[in-house]
Design a protein around this motif. Structure first.
Motif, PDB file in Angstrom:
ATOM      1  N   VAL A  18       0.771  -1.238   0.072  1.00 29.93           N
ATOM      2  CA  VAL A  18      -0.099  -0.067   0.006  1.00 29.93           C
ATOM      3  C   VAL A  18       1.039   1.302  -0.136  1.00 29.93           C
ATOM      4  CG1 VAL A  18      -1.899   1.205   1.183  1.00 29.93           C
ATOM      5  CG2 VAL A  18      -1.647  -1.393   1.275  1.00 29.93           C
ATOM      6  N   MET A  19       0.692   2.083  -0.981  1.00 30.11           N
ATOM      7  CA  MET A  19       1.873   3.128  -1.337  1.00 30.11           C
ATOM      8  C   MET A  19       0.983   4.365  -1.425  1.00 30.11           C
ATOM      9  SD  MET A  19       2.616   2.960  -5.420  1.00 30.11           S
ATOM     10  CE  MET A  19       3.172   4.699  -5.454  1.00 30.11           C
ATOM     11  N   GLY A  20       1.984   5.425  -1.276  1.00 33.93           N
ATOM     12  CA  GLY A  20       1.504   6.667  -1.504  1.00 33.93           C
ATOM     13  C   GLY A  20       2.178   7.800  -0.679  1.00 33.93           C
ATOM     14  N   VAL A  21       1.924   9.030  -0.797  1.00 35.85           N
ATOM     15  CA  VAL A  21       2.600   9.858   0.095  1.00 35.85           C
ATOM     16  C   VAL A  21       2.315   9.964   1.554  1.00 35.85           C
ATOM     17  CG1 VAL A  21       3.020  11.468  -1.851  1.00 35.85           C
ATOM     18  CG2 VAL A  21       0.896  11.948  -0.350  1.00 35.85           C
ATOM     19  N   CYS A  22       3.071  10.664   2.295  1.00 38.09           N
ATOM     20  CA  CYS A  22       2.752  10.603   3.881  1.00 38.09           C
ATOM     21  C   CYS A  22       1.329  11.103   3.941  1.00 38.09           C
ATOM     22  CB  CYS A  22       3.445  11.413   4.713  1.00 38.09           C
ATOM     23  SG  CYS A  22       3.855  13.202   4.082  1.00 38.09           S
ATOM     24  N   GLY A  23       0.471  10.673   4.889  1.00 41.51           N
ATOM     25  CA  GLY A  23      -0.880  10.828   5.266  1.00 41.51           C
ATOM     26  C   GLY A  23      -1.938  10.379   4.437  1.00 41.51           C
ATOM     27  N   SER A  24      -1.479   9.447   3.617  1.00 43.14           N
ATOM     28  CA  SER A  24      -2.576   8.971   2.560  1.00 43.14           C
ATOM     29  C   SER A  24      -3.315   7.660   3.045  1.00 43.14           C
ATOM     30  CB  SER A  24      -2.154   8.706   1.055  1.00 43.14           C
ATOM     31  OG  SER A  24      -1.079   7.644   1.367  1.00 43.14           O
ATOM     32  N   GLY A  25      -2.940   7.310   4.043  1.00 47.44           N
ATOM     33  CA  GLY A  25      -3.872   6.337   4.839  1.00 47.44           C
ATOM     34  C   GLY A  25      -3.226   4.932   4.574  1.00 47.44           C
ATOM     35  N   LYS A  26      -1.819   4.894   4.067  1.00 48.72           N
ATOM     36  CA  LYS A  26      -1.320   3.389   4.029  1.00 48.72           C
ATOM     37  C   LYS A  26      -1.399   2.339   5.174  1.00 48.72           C
ATOM     38  CE  LYS A  26       2.713   5.538   3.181  1.00 48.72           C
ATOM     39  NZ  LYS A  26       2.433   6.884   3.410  1.00 48.72           N
ATOM     40  N   SER A  27      -1.408   2.952   6.294  1.00 52.06           N
ATOM     41  CA  SER A  27      -1.217   1.973   7.471  1.00 52.06           C
ATOM     42  C   SER A  27      -2.517   1.697   7.975  1.00 52.06           C
ATOM     43  CB  SER A  27      -0.512   2.869   8.454  1.00 52.06           C
ATOM     44  OG  SER A  27       0.920   3.028   8.378  1.00 52.06           O
ATOM     45  N   SER A  28      -3.530   2.610   7.570  1.00 53.89           N
ATOM     46  CA  SER A  28      -5.015   2.299   7.891  1.00 53.89           C
ATOM     47  C   SER A  28      -5.824   1.287   7.068  1.00 53.89           C
ATOM     48  CB  SER A  28      -5.814   3.431   8.175  1.00 53.89           C
ATOM     49  OG  SER A  28      -5.483   4.266   9.171  1.00 53.89           O
ATOM     50  N   ILE A  29      -5.605   1.470   5.781  1.00 51.61           N
ATOM     51  CA  ILE A  29      -5.883   0.562   4.834  1.00 51.61           C
ATOM     52  C   ILE A  29      -5.244  -0.585   4.973  1.00 51.61           C
ATOM     53  CG2 ILE A  29      -6.445   0.399   2.162  1.00 51.61           C
ATOM     54  CD1 ILE A  29      -8.547   2.284   3.741  1.00 51.61           C
TER      55      ILE A  29
END
Length: 185
Positions: A18-29
């Motif tokens: 699950v990738m993306g910039v900081c704060g995109s929700g990677k950890s939650s999703i």
């Protein structure tokens, strides 16, 4: 079923980054996706060397050299899951194509879920987040570094402005379809 052997290859549990910039929700999703399927979850940030965490805490963006050992450590965990045939979800920014290529080279089961959002939404999420080493000042460098996945990559891109449950459902559906398409080849 007529008893004939299936010509469709069995689908194995994927390894989803699950990738993306900081704060995109990677950890939650990522945690939610792993939890739905009983797969392991790896928080990529936990594998950053202390020097990387210190640099980011001071508002200094990481370089490719800074990320090299970090990506190698994530790659080792991906290799372990691949060897075991286990499902794994990894939260990892994987902002550049070269980083994704490095992770993809470890296992043919690696797929990417790119969580995409505009700067204003990311900024609001970052401002509301407490206890993380990544400061708001690094948003610009994250967006400057981001190379969105291209059509030839095993990736799905979804907008983060969806309700989290709907985003998770859509992610599962799109990742399943990607995996089915590839198994049919």
């Amino acid at each position: 079923m007529n008893g004939a052997a299936s010509t469709i290859a069995p689908i194995t549990a994927p390894i989803v980054v699950v990738m993306g910039v900081c704060g995109s929700g990677k950890s939650s999703i990522g945690r939610a996706l792993a939890g739905r399927h009983g797969w392991s979850f790896l928080e990529g940030d936990d594998l950053h060397p202390p020097g990387n965490v210190e640099r980011m805490s001071q508002g200094q963006p990481l370089t490719d050299d800074d990320r090299h050992d970090w990506l190698a450590a994530i790659g080792e965990r991906i290799a372990e899951a691949d060897h075991a045939g286990a499902g794994l979800v990894v939260a990892c920014s994987a902002l550049k194509r070269s980083y994704r290529d490095q992770l993809s080279a470890v296992s043919p089961r690696v797929m990417f879920l790119h969580l995409s959002g505009d700067r204003a939404l990311i900024e609001a999420r970052m401002a509301a987040r407490a206890g993380h080493f990544m400061p708001l000042s690094l948003i610009d460098s994250q967006f400057a570094t981001l190379e969105p996945p291209q059509p030839d990559e095993r990736a799905v891109t979804l907008p983060i402005d969806m309700e989290p449950g709907a985003l998770l459902d859509e992610a599962e559906d799109r990742l399943d379809r990607l995996q089915l398409q590839e198994s049919a080849r």
